[in-house]
Design a protein around this motif. Sequence first.
Motif, PDB file in Angstrom:
ATOM      1  N   LEU A 164       0.825  -1.206   0.000  1.00 32.87           N
ATOM      2  CA  LEU A 164       0.000   0.000   0.000  1.00 32.87           C
ATOM      3  C   LEU A 164       0.858   1.255   0.000  1.00 32.87           C
ATOM      4  O   LEU A 164       0.605   2.199  -0.761  1.00 32.87           O
ATOM      5  N   GLN A 165       1.884   1.270   0.844  1.00 26.82           N
ATOM      6  CA  GLN A 165       2.731   2.466   0.909  1.00 26.82           C
ATOM      7  C   GLN A 165       3.480   2.686  -0.399  1.00 26.82           C
ATOM      8  O   GLN A 165       3.527   3.818  -0.908  1.00 26.82           O
ATOM      9  N   GLU A 166       4.029   1.617  -0.972  1.00 26.87           N
ATOM     10  CA  GLU A 166       4.776   1.771  -2.224  1.00 26.87           C
ATOM     11  C   GLU A 166       3.857   2.173  -3.374  1.00 26.87           C
ATOM     12  O   GLU A 166       4.221   3.002  -4.215  1.00 26.87           O
ATOM     13  N   LYS A 167       2.652   1.598  -3.395  1.00 26.66           N
ATOM     14  CA  LYS A 167       1.699   1.931  -4.459  1.00 26.66           C
ATOM     15  C   LYS A 167       1.271   3.397  -4.353  1.00 26.66           C
ATOM     16  O   LYS A 167       1.181   4.105  -5.366  1.00 26.66           O
ATOM     17  N   ARG A 168       1.010   3.864  -3.144  1.00 26.48           N
ATOM     18  CA  ARG A 168       0.596   5.256  -2.938  1.00 26.48           C
ATOM     19  C   ARG A 168       1.724   6.221  -3.284  1.00 26.48           C
ATOM     20  O   ARG A 168       1.485   7.270  -3.888  1.00 26.48           O
ATOM     21  N   LEU A 169       2.952   5.866  -2.920  1.00 27.25           N
ATOM     22  CA  LEU A 169       4.085   6.735  -3.216  1.00 27.25           C
ATOM     23  C   LEU A 169       4.382   6.778  -4.722  1.00 27.25           C
ATOM     24  O   LEU A 169       4.732   7.825  -5.261  1.00 27.25           O
ATOM     25  N   THR A 170       4.225   5.645  -5.392  1.00 32.37           N
ATOM     26  CA  THR A 170       4.419   5.606  -6.842  1.00 32.37           C
ATOM     27  C   THR A 170       3.409   6.514  -7.537  1.00 32.37           C
ATOM     28  O   THR A 170       3.746   7.263  -8.466  1.00 32.37           O
ATOM     29  N   LYS A 171       2.163   6.442  -7.071  1.00 33.33           N
ATOM     30  CA  LYS A 171       1.128   7.306  -7.630  1.00 33.33           C
ATOM     31  C   LYS A 171       1.431   8.778  -7.344  1.00 33.33           C
ATOM     32  O   LYS A 171       1.275   9.635  -8.226  1.00 33.33           O
ATOM     33  N   ALA A 172       1.901   9.069  -6.131  1.00 38.47           N
ATOM     34  CA  ALA A 172       2.240  10.447  -5.768  1.00 38.47           C
ATOM     35  C   ALA A 172       3.368  10.976  -6.648  1.00 38.47           C
ATOM     36  O   ALA A 172       3.314  12.118  -7.125  1.00 38.47           O
ATOM     37  N   TYR A 173       4.387  10.169  -6.863  1.00 40.72           N
ATOM     38  CA  TYR A 173       5.519  10.582  -7.713  1.00 40.72           C
ATOM     39  C   TYR A 173       5.027  10.939  -9.108  1.00 40.72           C
ATOM     40  O   TYR A 173       5.417  11.961  -9.682  1.00 40.72           O
ATOM     41  N   HIS A 174       4.141  10.094  -9.643  1.00 34.47           N
ATOM     42  CA  HIS A 174       3.594  10.345 -10.982  1.00 34.47           C
ATOM     43  C   HIS A 174       2.814  11.659 -11.027  1.00 34.47           C
ATOM     44  O   HIS A 174       2.960  12.449 -11.975  1.00 34.47           O
TER      45      HIS A 174
END
Length: 275
Positions: free
Chosen positions: A222-232
């Motif tokens: 969840l944390q990695e998925k949310r951070l990946t989306k935030a970076y994008h």
Amino acid sequence: MSEEIVPVTKFLEDSFVYTCTFEHQRGHEQFIPQHVLAFQFSGETHIQNENGKLILKKNQILLAQKNQLAKTIKIPDSNEVYKIISVIITDTVLQQYAMNNSILKDKNYTGEKTFLLKPDILLKSYFQSLLPYVEQSEKISKQLATIKTYEAIGLLLNLKPTLKSFLFDFSEPYKIDLEKFMLQNYHYNVPLEQFAKLTGRSLAAFKRDFTQTFKTSPRKWLQEKRLTKAYHLIQEKKHKPTEIYLEVGFENLSHFYSAFKKMYGVTPASIQSSS
């Protein structure tokens, strides 16, 4: 604007929620555990759920089914406060109402989970009758709250008899495709227990199936998925970190900043300034 009106969110007997505000606000509740019937007195509520975006406007009624995820934004009108009353319709009250009125559910509900209703004069008058309770009282009796909730149920069925299967479906969420559900809903900041319930699993079964599906733990994924989306969103869409940390599922800005830097080695602000 009247100086007597004070911004407030008030809960009465776990049955009614009243919100009055002058400011653009993001709602905190993202998991809807019980049916909700809401009337928009003024302003707008923007709702994001699995089917997209829905806008509840002045003098409209929203009916939302239990056991779903949703994000809300409260938007006052340019010359009016934001004002809404929600009635929480619990299974306990519905089961008692069904028994008292000899209501038998004929089939499970399979329609839309959230939709707008055009209120008739009876429902409008009902919500007007709630205003003195929520604006002038700090509490009401459980008995009175139950009576007023029964009234709401009766008026809903009078307006649209086909809502019987919506209201009186007491079945629990069934087991669904976990991967599809999580990819659609990872950005909701809710406990794992609620993700488990909505996918039709116990917490232990959810964690087991999740690890088998994604080859990692739910919290890490969840944390990695949310951070990946935030970076994008920051790098490609040019959004500000302060605009998107809640959108992607973080509870506060400081946690978002620290988690982002730990994963990427730089702060969200530095990504923004270099993009």
